[in-house]
Design a protein around this motif. Sequence first.
Motif, PDB file in Angstrom:
ATOM      1  N   SER A  62       0.852  -1.185   0.000  1.00 25.50           N
ATOM      2  CA  SER A  62       0.000   0.000   0.000  1.00 25.50           C
ATOM      3  C   SER A  62       0.883   1.227   0.000  1.00 25.50           C
ATOM      4  O   SER A  62       2.048   1.180   0.429  1.00 25.50           O
ATOM      5  CB  SER A  62      -0.945   0.007   1.202  1.00 25.50           C
ATOM      6  OG  SER A  62      -0.206   0.088   2.399  1.00 25.50           O
ATOM      7  N   SER A  63       0.317   2.331  -0.455  1.00 22.28           N
ATOM      8  CA  SER A  63       1.086   3.560  -0.532  1.00 22.28           C
ATOM      9  C   SER A  63       0.168   4.757  -0.374  1.00 22.28           C
ATOM     10  O   SER A  63      -1.018   4.694  -0.715  1.00 22.28           O
ATOM     11  CB  SER A  63       1.813   3.640  -1.879  1.00 22.28           C
ATOM     12  OG  SER A  63       2.642   4.790  -1.927  1.00 22.28           O
ATOM     13  N   ILE A  64       0.737   5.837   0.149  1.00 21.63           N
ATOM     14  CA  ILE A  64      -0.029   7.052   0.352  1.00 21.63           C
ATOM     15  C   ILE A  64       0.876   8.247   0.119  1.00 21.63           C
ATOM     16  O   ILE A  64       2.098   8.159   0.274  1.00 21.63           O
ATOM     17  CB  ILE A  64      -0.656   7.074   1.764  1.00 21.63           C
ATOM     18  CG1 ILE A  64      -1.798   8.083   1.859  1.00 21.63           C
ATOM     19  CG2 ILE A  64       0.403   7.307   2.833  1.00 21.63           C
ATOM     20  CD1 ILE A  64      -2.724   7.823   3.019  1.00 21.63           C
ATOM     21  N   LEU A  65       0.264   9.345  -0.276  1.00 18.88           N
ATOM     22  CA  LEU A  65       0.997  10.562  -0.618  1.00 18.88           C
ATOM     23  C   LEU A  65       0.540  11.707   0.284  1.00 18.88           C
ATOM     24  O   LEU A  65      -0.648  11.845   0.565  1.00 18.88           O
ATOM     25  CB  LEU A  65       0.728  10.918  -2.084  1.00 18.88           C
ATOM     26  CG  LEU A  65       1.275  12.232  -2.629  1.00 18.88           C
ATOM     27  CD1 LEU A  65       2.796  12.220  -2.689  1.00 18.88           C
ATOM     28  CD2 LEU A  65       0.687  12.509  -4.016  1.00 18.88           C
ATOM     29  N   ASP A  66       1.498  12.503   0.736  1.00 21.33           N
ATOM     30  CA  ASP A  66       1.198  13.718   1.498  1.00 21.33           C
ATOM     31  C   ASP A  66       1.793  14.901   0.737  1.00 21.33           C
ATOM     32  O   ASP A  66       2.999  15.129   0.790  1.00 21.33           O
ATOM     33  CB  ASP A  66       1.792  13.620   2.902  1.00 21.33           C
ATOM     34  CG  ASP A  66       1.398  14.801   3.789  1.00 21.33           C
ATOM     35  OD1 ASP A  66       1.235  15.932   3.259  1.00 21.33           O
ATOM     36  OD2 ASP A  66       1.272  14.622   5.006  1.00 21.33           O
ATOM     37  N   LYS A  67       0.955  15.638   0.014  1.00 21.46           N
ATOM     38  CA  LYS A  67       1.449  16.726  -0.833  1.00 21.46           C
ATOM     39  C   LYS A  67       1.759  17.983  -0.028  1.00 21.46           C
ATOM     40  O   LYS A  67       2.443  18.878  -0.511  1.00 21.46           O
ATOM     41  CB  LYS A  67       0.439  17.037  -1.932  1.00 21.46           C
ATOM     42  CG  LYS A  67       0.370  15.932  -2.976  1.00 21.46           C
ATOM     43  CD  LYS A  67      -0.794  16.087  -3.911  1.00 21.46           C
ATOM     44  CE  LYS A  67      -0.585  17.196  -4.900  1.00 21.46           C
ATOM     45  NZ  LYS A  67      -1.673  17.209  -5.909  1.00 21.46           N
ATOM     46  N   LYS A  68       1.285  18.035   1.209  1.00 19.53           N
ATOM     47  CA  LYS A  68       1.610  19.187   2.044  1.00 19.53           C
ATOM     48  C   LYS A  68       3.026  19.037   2.601  1.00 19.53           C
ATOM     49  O   LYS A  68       3.818  19.980   2.576  1.00 19.53           O
ATOM     50  CB  LYS A  68       0.604  19.314   3.181  1.00 19.53           C
ATOM     51  CG  LYS A  68       0.807  20.532   4.070  1.00 19.53           C
ATOM     52  CD  LYS A  68      -0.232  20.592   5.161  1.00 19.53           C
ATOM     53  CE  LYS A  68       0.097  21.727   6.122  1.00 19.53           C
ATOM     54  NZ  LYS A  68      -0.721  21.660   7.356  1.00 19.53           N
TER      55      LYS A  68
END
Lengths: 113, 112
Positions: A62-68
Amino acid sequence: EDKVVQSPLSLVVHEGDTVTLNCSYEVTNFRSLLWYKQEKKAPTFLFMLTSSGIEKKSGRLSSILDKKELFSILNITATQTGDSAIYLCAVEKGASGTYKYIFGTGTRLKVLA
Amino acid sequence: NAGVTQTPKFQVLKTGQSMTLQCAQDMNHEYMSWYRQDPGMGLRLIHYSVGAGITDQGEVPNGYNVSRSTTEDFPLRLLSAAPSQTSVYFCASSRTRGSPLHFGNGTRLTVT
């Protein structure tokens, strides 16, 4: 200057462990972040992330992105020896008219039986 | 469906020799690119192209030339090989902006 930084550089775990791989970036005109797995030859595509906070899953990965905060993580649960590989993070960047993909140095994962 | 095809798989050159690494894709992808991979350095972008007739430099372009006369082909030329160009070279393509890259199987180049 654009930067994509992965950590750790290498990791050794035992089968069944859970691992978290990190990718931070500083690029102009960010468009997406991609994860790849590289075993012996060509990197193979895992995930593409464009929106913050939306988890992408494929089996035990699984993967997740935090653009902040400008980072992404790749999680692998219940690791198996077949997960041993180099995991590469890339950022697609570009304003209108042109675009390119910049890679980090990779994380080398070894899973012991 | 061949995908991205690179030739040759292996090559040994002497310093000062020239050669062309070939890359062809049959997926009608608009974007093509060349990377080199060295231990501990990840994949570094050499040159890329967003369409036929359009090329641009990446992070490490010195010593390499490219051209894109057709959508399918994107050859990488080494005009005068140097030992520092010993590396594994990957060609990669994507359908369009916002699409993942597809990689060839690489060319292992040794310059002595």
